[in-house]
Design an enzyme around this catalytic site. Structure first.
Site, PDB file in Angstrom:
ATOM      1  N   TYR A  56       0.864  -1.183   0.000  1.00  0.00           N
ATOM      2  CA  TYR A  56       0.000   0.000   0.000  1.00  0.00           C
ATOM      3  C   TYR A  56       0.901   1.234   0.000  1.00  0.00           C
ATOM      4  CZ  TYR A  56      -4.033  -2.931   1.357  1.00  0.00           C
ATOM      5  OH  TYR A  56      -5.037  -3.870   1.411  1.00  0.00           O
ATOM      6  N   SER A 212     -22.069   3.092  -0.410  1.00  0.00           N
ATOM      7  CA  SER A 212     -22.012   3.773   0.888  1.00  0.00           C
ATOM      8  C   SER A 212     -23.176   4.728   1.087  1.00  0.00           C
ATOM      9  CB  SER A 212     -20.705   4.569   1.004  1.00  0.00           C
ATOM     10  OG  SER A 212     -20.690   5.635   0.064  1.00  0.00           O
TER      11      SER A 212
END
Length: 333
Positions: A56, A212
Site C-alpha cells: 500500500y 455507501s
C-alpha cells in the site's frame, strides 16, 4: 464492541475491522493527521483488527500505522498484513512473489516499518502461480515457530487452494471481497471455510464506497483507483447507483444509513459463531462513526428479504476489478 474469533484457531478480534489502504492515497489524497486520528478513534471504540498491506503506497501505509499505534499496548490490537504484490517506481503492479525466501524478506521489512516484533495474521495478497501454496504457507509456519508471526491467513484464493493451504498449517481466515454487489464467495468458498473452521474477513463491504450512500457519478478524483474500476465506469455506475437508491429506501424504513445497512448485511451472513468480520475502509472519523453502529444493527428475516429484493445477487453491472486483475482472483464477482 462485540468480538469474534477468526475460525477455530485464529485470534479473537473486534466484530468490525479497520482497513487502512485508503489512508495511503488509493482513493485520492488522504489527510495524514485525520488518518491517524481515525486509527485512534477506532481503537478507542474497541476496534482491535487493523488490516494493511506492505505494498500500500510502497510501505507508506505501514509507516503511517506505526506512527498511529506508537505507544499502544501491543496486545490491545491485531495487525493483519498482506504481502507479495510487486510494484514499480511508477506505482504499477508487477505480479506476485510468494517464494519462501520472499516471505521472510517481506516480513522483515514489515516488522521494521511497523515497529513491532510480530504480525498477528500474515497472508499472501494473491496466489503466486509459480509457487505452490504449500511452500508459501510452510514459510509462514516457520516464522510462527520463530515467533515473528502468530497466524496464517489467505487472500483471494479459491476453495481448492484453501484446502491445500490448510493441510499444511491451520488457516485463521480468508480475506476476500464480499458485499451485496460481490457475492461469488457464497457458492464454494464460504461452505469450504465453514467446513474447515476458517474465518472470513470481508473487504470491500461498501464496494469501495459505491454502496455507501455517499457516491455520485462524477467524483473519481485524480489518483483515485475507482477511476479505472468497471463498476464506476459510465453506464455501469448509473445502473449500480439505482441499486443503492433501492437499498436507501430499505435503510430509511429501518432507521439507519445505507452504509450501516450494507455493513450489517455482510455481518449477518455469518453463522451463529460469527465467522465473518467486515473490514471498513474509513479514512475519516466521520465515516468511522457512521460505520461503527452497523455491527449492533439487528436484521430480521424480513429485513434480509427486503434487502435481497433491493439488490439481488448478480445485480451489479461491471467487474469488481479491471480485466488485468480479474485473473488473479480466487472468486469472480
Amino acid at each position: 464492541m462485540q468480538t469474534r474469533t477468526l475460525g477455530r484457531t485464529g485470534p479473537a478480534v473486534s466484530a468490525l475491522g479497520l482497513g487502512a489502504m485508503g489512508m495511503s492515497g488509493a482513493y485520492g489524497a488522504a489527510d495524514r493527521t485525520e488518518s491517524i486520528a481515525t486509527v485512534h478513534a477506532a481503537l478507542e471504540a474497541g476496534v482491535t483488527l487493523i488490516d494493511t498491506g506492505d505494498f500500500y503506497a510502497m510501505g507508506h501505509n505501514e509507516l503511517l500505522l506505526a506512527e498511529a499505534l506508537h505507544g499502544r499496548d501491543r496486545d490491545s490490537y491485531a495487525l493483519s498484513v498482506k504481502f507479495g504484490m510487486l510494484r514499480g517506481p511508477g506505482h504499477e503492479f508487477g505480479g506476485t512473489d510468494a517464494r519462501p525466501e520472499a516471505v521472510k524478506n517481506f516480513l522483515a521489512y514489515s516488522l521494521t516499518r511497523l515497529g513491532t516484533d510480530h504480525i498477528d495474521i500474515y497472508r499472501p495478497a494473491r496466489l503466486d502461480p509459480a509457487v505452490p501454496i504449500e511452500e508459501t504457507v510452510g514459510a509462514i509456519a516457520e516464522m510462527i515457530d520463530a515467533g515473528h508471526v502468530r497466524h496464517v491467513g489467505l487472500s483471494e484464493v479459491d476453495a481448492a487452494t484453501i484446502r491445500r493451504a490448510h493441510a499444511v498449517h491451520p488457516i485463521a481466515d480468508l480475506q476476500i471481497e464480499y458485499s451485496l454487489l460481490s457475492r461469488a464467495v457464497e457458492a464454494d468458498i464460504l461452505p469450504t471455510l465453514r467446513e474447515l473452521g476458517i474465518g472470513l474477513t470481508a473487504y470491500g463491504v461498501l464496494s469501495r464506497g459505491l454502496i455507501s450512500g455517499h457516491w455520485s457519478t462524477d467524483r473519481a478524483a485524480p489518483g483515485d483507483i475507482r477511476g479505472s474500476s468497471p463498476r464506476f465506469s459510465s453506464g455501469n455506475v448509473e445502473h449500480n447507483l439505482a441499486l443503492v437508491e433501492a437499498l436507501r429506501r430499505v435503510a430509511e424504513e429501518k432507521g439507519c444509513t445505507v452504509a450501516q445497512l450494507a455493513i450489517a448485511w455482510v455481518a449477518a451472513q455469518g453463522s451463529d459463531v460469527g465467522d465473518i468480520v467486515p473490514l471498513v475502509g474509513a479514512r475519516t472519523r466521520g465515516r468511522l462513526a457512521e460505520a461503527l453502529p452497523a455491527v449492533e444493527l439487528d436484521l430480521t428475516a424480513d429485513d434480509l428479504a427486503e434487502i435481497e429484493k433491493a439488490v439481488p445477487a448478480g445485480a451489479a453491472r461491471g467487474d469488481r476489478y479491471p480485466p488485468a486483475f480479474m485473473s488473479t482472483l480466487g472468486a469472480g464477482n
